[in-house]
Design a protein around this motif. Structure first.
Motif, PDB file in Angstrom:
ATOM      1  N   ARG A 196      48.689  25.311 -21.417  1.00 46.55           N
ATOM      2  CA  ARG A 196      48.474  25.146 -19.977  1.00 46.55           C
ATOM      3  C   ARG A 196      47.156  25.798 -19.574  1.00 46.55           C
ATOM      4  O   ARG A 196      46.754  26.823 -20.135  1.00 46.55           O
ATOM      5  CB  ARG A 196      49.609  25.782 -19.168  1.00 46.55           C
ATOM      6  CG  ARG A 196      50.990  25.201 -19.419  1.00 46.55           C
ATOM      7  CD  ARG A 196      51.122  23.799 -18.851  1.00 46.55           C
ATOM      8  NE  ARG A 196      52.479  23.306 -18.981  1.00 46.55           N
ATOM      9  CZ  ARG A 196      52.938  22.653 -20.052  1.00 46.55           C
ATOM     10  NH1 ARG A 196      52.140  22.461 -21.094  1.00 46.55           N
ATOM     11  NH2 ARG A 196      54.174  22.206 -20.083  1.00 46.55           N
ATOM     12  N   PHE A 197      46.505  25.189 -18.565  1.00 42.85           N
ATOM     13  CA  PHE A 197      45.318  25.776 -17.944  1.00 42.85           C
ATOM     14  C   PHE A 197      45.638  25.937 -16.460  1.00 42.85           C
ATOM     15  O   PHE A 197      45.762  24.943 -15.739  1.00 42.85           O
ATOM     16  CB  PHE A 197      44.092  24.872 -18.130  1.00 42.85           C
ATOM     17  CG  PHE A 197      42.797  25.461 -17.627  1.00 42.85           C
ATOM     18  CD1 PHE A 197      41.850  25.944 -18.522  1.00 42.85           C
ATOM     19  CD2 PHE A 197      42.509  25.541 -16.267  1.00 42.85           C
ATOM     20  CE1 PHE A 197      40.646  26.481 -18.076  1.00 42.85           C
ATOM     21  CE2 PHE A 197      41.317  26.087 -15.809  1.00 42.85           C
ATOM     22  CZ  PHE A 197      40.383  26.549 -16.712  1.00 42.85           C
ATOM     23  N   LEU A 198      45.815  27.189 -16.019  1.00 41.60           N
ATOM     24  CA  LEU A 198      46.136  27.470 -14.619  1.00 41.60           C
ATOM     25  C   LEU A 198      44.870  27.893 -13.883  1.00 41.60           C
ATOM     26  O   LEU A 198      44.265  28.924 -14.199  1.00 41.60           O
ATOM     27  CB  LEU A 198      47.204  28.559 -14.530  1.00 41.60           C
ATOM     28  CG  LEU A 198      47.530  29.082 -13.127  1.00 41.60           C
ATOM     29  CD1 LEU A 198      47.959  27.950 -12.202  1.00 41.60           C
ATOM     30  CD2 LEU A 198      48.599  30.160 -13.196  1.00 41.60           C
ATOM     31  N   HIS A 199      44.493  27.106 -12.899  1.00 41.69           N
ATOM     32  CA  HIS A 199      43.318  27.383 -12.078  1.00 41.69           C
ATOM     33  C   HIS A 199      43.776  28.013 -10.771  1.00 41.69           C
ATOM     34  O   HIS A 199      44.557  27.423 -10.026  1.00 41.69           O
ATOM     35  CB  HIS A 199      42.547  26.080 -11.815  1.00 41.69           C
ATOM     36  CG  HIS A 199      41.430  26.233 -10.820  1.00 41.69           C
ATOM     37  ND1 HIS A 199      40.291  26.944 -11.113  1.00 41.69           N
ATOM     38  CD2 HIS A 199      41.291  25.772  -9.552  1.00 41.69           C
ATOM     39  CE1 HIS A 199      39.481  26.898 -10.062  1.00 41.69           C
ATOM     40  NE2 HIS A 199      40.069  26.202  -9.101  1.00 41.69           N
ATOM     41  N   VAL A 200      43.285  29.225 -10.493  1.00 39.04           N
ATOM     42  CA  VAL A 200      43.740  29.996  -9.338  1.00 39.04           C
ATOM     43  C   VAL A 200      42.707  29.912  -8.221  1.00 39.04           C
ATOM     44  O   VAL A 200      41.529  30.224  -8.419  1.00 39.04           O
ATOM     45  CB  VAL A 200      43.983  31.463  -9.739  1.00 39.04           C
ATOM     46  CG1 VAL A 200      44.454  32.279  -8.532  1.00 39.04           C
ATOM     47  CG2 VAL A 200      45.017  31.529 -10.865  1.00 39.04           C
ATOM     48  N   SER A 201      43.163  29.495  -7.024  1.00 36.23           N
ATOM     49  CA  SER A 201      42.244  29.273  -5.918  1.00 36.23           C
ATOM     50  C   SER A 201      42.801  29.882  -4.626  1.00 36.23           C
ATOM     51  O   SER A 201      43.736  30.681  -4.651  1.00 36.23           O
ATOM     52  CB  SER A 201      41.967  27.777  -5.768  1.00 36.23           C
ATOM     53  OG  SER A 201      40.904  27.543  -4.860  1.00 36.23           O
ATOM     54  N   THR A 202      42.232  29.486  -3.512  1.00 40.57           N
ATOM     55  CA  THR A 202      42.469  30.118  -2.222  1.00 40.57           C
ATOM     56  C   THR A 202      42.874  29.090  -1.166  1.00 40.57           C
ATOM     57  O   THR A 202      42.513  27.906  -1.265  1.00 40.57           O
ATOM     58  CB  THR A 202      41.190  30.839  -1.745  1.00 40.57           C
ATOM     59  OG1 THR A 202      41.353  31.290  -0.399  1.00 40.57           O
ATOM     60  CG2 THR A 202      39.988  29.897  -1.764  1.00 40.57           C
ATOM     61  N   ASP A 203      43.570  29.554  -0.132  1.00 41.10           N
ATOM     62  CA  ASP A 203      43.908  28.662   0.975  1.00 41.10           C
ATOM     63  C   ASP A 203      42.698  28.358   1.859  1.00 41.10           C
ATOM     64  O   ASP A 203      42.746  27.445   2.688  1.00 41.10           O
ATOM     65  CB  ASP A 203      45.044  29.241   1.825  1.00 41.10           C
ATOM     66  CG  ASP A 203      44.725  30.594   2.453  1.00 41.10           C
ATOM     67  OD1 ASP A 203      43.627  31.140   2.209  1.00 41.10           O
ATOM     68  OD2 ASP A 203      45.587  31.119   3.187  1.00 41.10           O
ATOM     69  N   GLU A 204      41.595  29.079   1.680  1.00 42.08           N
ATOM     70  CA  GLU A 204      40.422  28.858   2.515  1.00 42.08           C
ATOM     71  C   GLU A 204      39.790  27.485   2.293  1.00 42.08           C
ATOM     72  O   GLU A 204      39.003  27.019   3.128  1.00 42.08           O
ATOM     73  CB  GLU A 204      39.386  29.962   2.306  1.00 42.08           C
ATOM     74  CG  GLU A 204      39.899  31.332   2.739  1.00 42.08           C
ATOM     75  CD  GLU A 204      38.810  32.379   2.822  1.00 42.08           C
ATOM     76  OE1 GLU A 204      37.679  32.031   3.238  1.00 42.08           O
ATOM     77  OE2 GLU A 204      39.083  33.533   2.478  1.00 42.08           O
ATOM     78  N   VAL A 205      40.144  26.822   1.199  1.00 35.51           N
ATOM     79  CA  VAL A 205      39.600  25.483   0.952  1.00 35.51           C
ATOM     80  C   VAL A 205      40.070  24.480   2.007  1.00 35.51           C
ATOM     81  O   VAL A 205      39.447  23.435   2.203  1.00 35.51           O
ATOM     82  CB  VAL A 205      39.993  24.966  -0.449  1.00 35.51           C
ATOM     83  CG1 VAL A 205      39.427  25.874  -1.530  1.00 35.51           C
ATOM     84  CG2 VAL A 205      41.500  24.813  -0.595  1.00 35.51           C
ATOM     85  N   TYR A 206      41.149  24.795   2.711  1.00 36.45           N
ATOM     86  CA  TYR A 206      41.716  23.865   3.692  1.00 36.45           C
ATOM     87  C   TYR A 206      41.126  24.032   5.085  1.00 36.45           C
ATOM     88  O   TYR A 206      41.502  23.290   5.999  1.00 36.45           O
ATOM     89  CB  TYR A 206      43.233  24.048   3.761  1.00 36.45           C
ATOM     90  CG  TYR A 206      43.945  23.782   2.459  1.00 36.45           C
ATOM     91  CD1 TYR A 206      43.936  22.515   1.873  1.00 36.45           C
ATOM     92  CD2 TYR A 206      44.623  24.802   1.802  1.00 36.45           C
ATOM     93  CE1 TYR A 206      44.590  22.283   0.671  1.00 36.45           C
ATOM     94  CE2 TYR A 206      45.283  24.573   0.596  1.00 36.45           C
ATOM     95  CZ  TYR A 206      45.265  23.314   0.045  1.00 36.45           C
ATOM     96  OH  TYR A 206      45.919  23.084  -1.139  1.00 36.45           O
ATOM     97  N   GLY A 207      40.250  25.016   5.260  1.00 39.72           N
ATOM     98  CA  GLY A 207      39.633  25.180   6.559  1.00 39.72           C
ATOM     99  C   GLY A 207      40.500  25.970   7.523  1.00 39.72           C
ATOM    100  O   GLY A 207      41.323  26.785   7.119  1.00 39.72           O
ATOM    101  N   SER A 208      40.329  25.715   8.817  1.00 41.94           N
ATOM    102  CA  SER A 208      41.003  26.495   9.850  1.00 41.94           C
ATOM    103  C   SER A 208      42.145  25.704  10.473  1.00 41.94           C
ATOM    104  O   SER A 208      42.028  24.493  10.709  1.00 41.94           O
ATOM    105  CB  SER A 208      39.999  26.879  10.947  1.00 41.94           C
ATOM    106  OG  SER A 208      40.558  27.805  11.851  1.00 41.94           O
ATOM    107  N   LEU A 209      43.257  26.398  10.743  1.00 39.17           N
ATOM    108  CA  LEU A 209      44.450  25.766  11.303  1.00 39.17           C
ATOM    109  C   LEU A 209      44.539  25.958  12.811  1.00 39.17           C
ATOM    110  O   LEU A 209      44.099  26.984  13.344  1.00 39.17           O
ATOM    111  CB  LEU A 209      45.703  26.394  10.693  1.00 39.17           C
ATOM    112  CG  LEU A 209      46.115  25.999   9.284  1.00 39.17           C
ATOM    113  CD1 LEU A 209      47.178  26.972   8.786  1.00 39.17           C
ATOM    114  CD2 LEU A 209      46.651  24.569   9.258  1.00 39.17           C
TER     115      LEU A 209
END
Length: 349
Positions: free
Chosen positions: A127-140
């Motif tokens: 498996r290759f797990l890529h860890v990212s952030t919720d900031e990619v979705y912009g502002s709610l």
């Protein structure tokens, strides 16, 4: 398992490596470029542990990445290495594109070459797990939440570079068949957090009797997840997640920045009452460019599919975090007064 972890000397990475080795008994190779936010002291408990090895290397260095795969022969990759501070991305976006985009591509290429040479039986479990952030979705907007189906709308060089890395990870799965998993998390807090981010910066300022600077009106909202809950969530995704899927990991603890700082002040009033009330140190400063108003995660998918859920209660764990910094001056003092002296540290995560 043998797990290759990138960025393992950082805040989230060190919590993950400690959990993998000490709690779960895995063999871990930490690959870290040892940039300003890395602190090998965070992994000092593993100094004599044969289950852990530390390799100082840049994820953009193709030869070093290939060597790490060849030497360690991992059964999984957990890719956390990234430039992650919004203020720094505004002043130096090129560093973020290099590490977060080119570095991720280099890791994916290294994993692909290694994976394609594996015996068929070993391919099934890799498996290759890529860890990212919720900031990619912009502002709610108010009261809304991100889900795995939310549209990407990055607003800063940092979030744009992480969005690009997410797309690359999914593309390597779709194009080359690499068994990729992606996670996007909310703001982390807890021990060993580099003191340019909101919570550790405010803790150390309060400890030293300095102003607690809050951007704008302080009402920008974030969902907060304790770093140990996040580490356990990443392991749950690695072990039980469906290949090609994305999982959002949040703490179900949405607070605005001013409320977080006031909670820290209340914790200081209880733990270090001689300078109370600490709220008198709060000050408001000009907002930063492109400051997203609200992030909040709906982690129902991860909870339902993986049997994982955040365990920490925000206010209690926040006070425990304050207590950790009060008890571990030897960890943060060299950072506060050493090679980072004079830098403008960020304010609001």
């Amino acid at each position: 398992m043998r797990i290759l972890v990138t960025g393992g000397c950082g805040f989230i990475g060190s919590a993950l490596v400690l959990h993998l080795v000490n709690d779960l008994g895995h063999d871990v190779c930490t690959l870290d470029a040892m940039t300003y936010a890395a602190n090998p002291v965070s992994l000092a408990p593993l100094a004599d542990n044969p289950r852990h090895r530390l390799v100082e290397a840049d994820i953009c260095d193709r030869a070093a990445v290939q060597k790490a795969f060849a030497d360690f022969k991992p059964q999984a990759v957990m890719h956390l290495a990234a430039e992650s501070h919004v203020d720094r991305s505004i002043t130096d976006p090129g560093a973020f594109v290099r590490t977060n985009v080119i570095g991720t591509q280099t890791m994916l290429d290294g994993a692909r070459g290694y994976y394609e040479a594996l015996p068929e039986a070993d391919k099934k479990s890799f498996r290759f797990l890529h860890v990212s952030t919720d900031e990619v979705y912009g502002s709610l907007p108010p009261d809304a939440f991100f889900t795995e189906e939310s549209r990407y709308d990055p607003r800063s060089p940092y979030s744009a570079s992480k969005a690009a890395s997410d797309h690359l990870a999914r593309a390597w799965h779709e194009t080359y068949g690499l068994p990729v998993l992606v996670t996007n998390c909310s703001n982390n807090y807890g021990p060993r957090h580099f003191p340019e981010k909101l919570i550790p910066l405010m803790i150390l300022n309060a400890l030293e009797g300095k102003k607690l600077p809050v951007y704008g009106d302080g009402l920008n909202e974030r969902d907060w997840i304790h770093v140990e809950d996040h580490a356990k969530g990443l392991v749950a995704v690695l072990e039980r997640g469906r290949i090609g899927e994305t999982y959002l990991l949040g703490g179900r603890a949405v607070r605005n920045n001013l409320a977080v700082v006031k909670a820290l002040c209340a914790a200081f009033d209880r733990l270090r009452p001689q300078n109370a009330p600490h709220e008198q140190l709060i000050s408001f400063v000009a907002d930063r460019p492109g400051h997203d108003r609200r992030y909040a995660i709906d982690c129902t998918k991860a909870e339902a599919e993986l049997g994982w859920r955040p365990q920490k209660t925000f206010e209690q764990a926040l006070e425990e975090t304050v207590a950790w910094y009060l008890a571990n001056e030897g960890w943060w003092r060299p950072i506060r007064e050493g090679r980072y002296k004079g830098e403008r540290l960020g304010l609001n995560g």
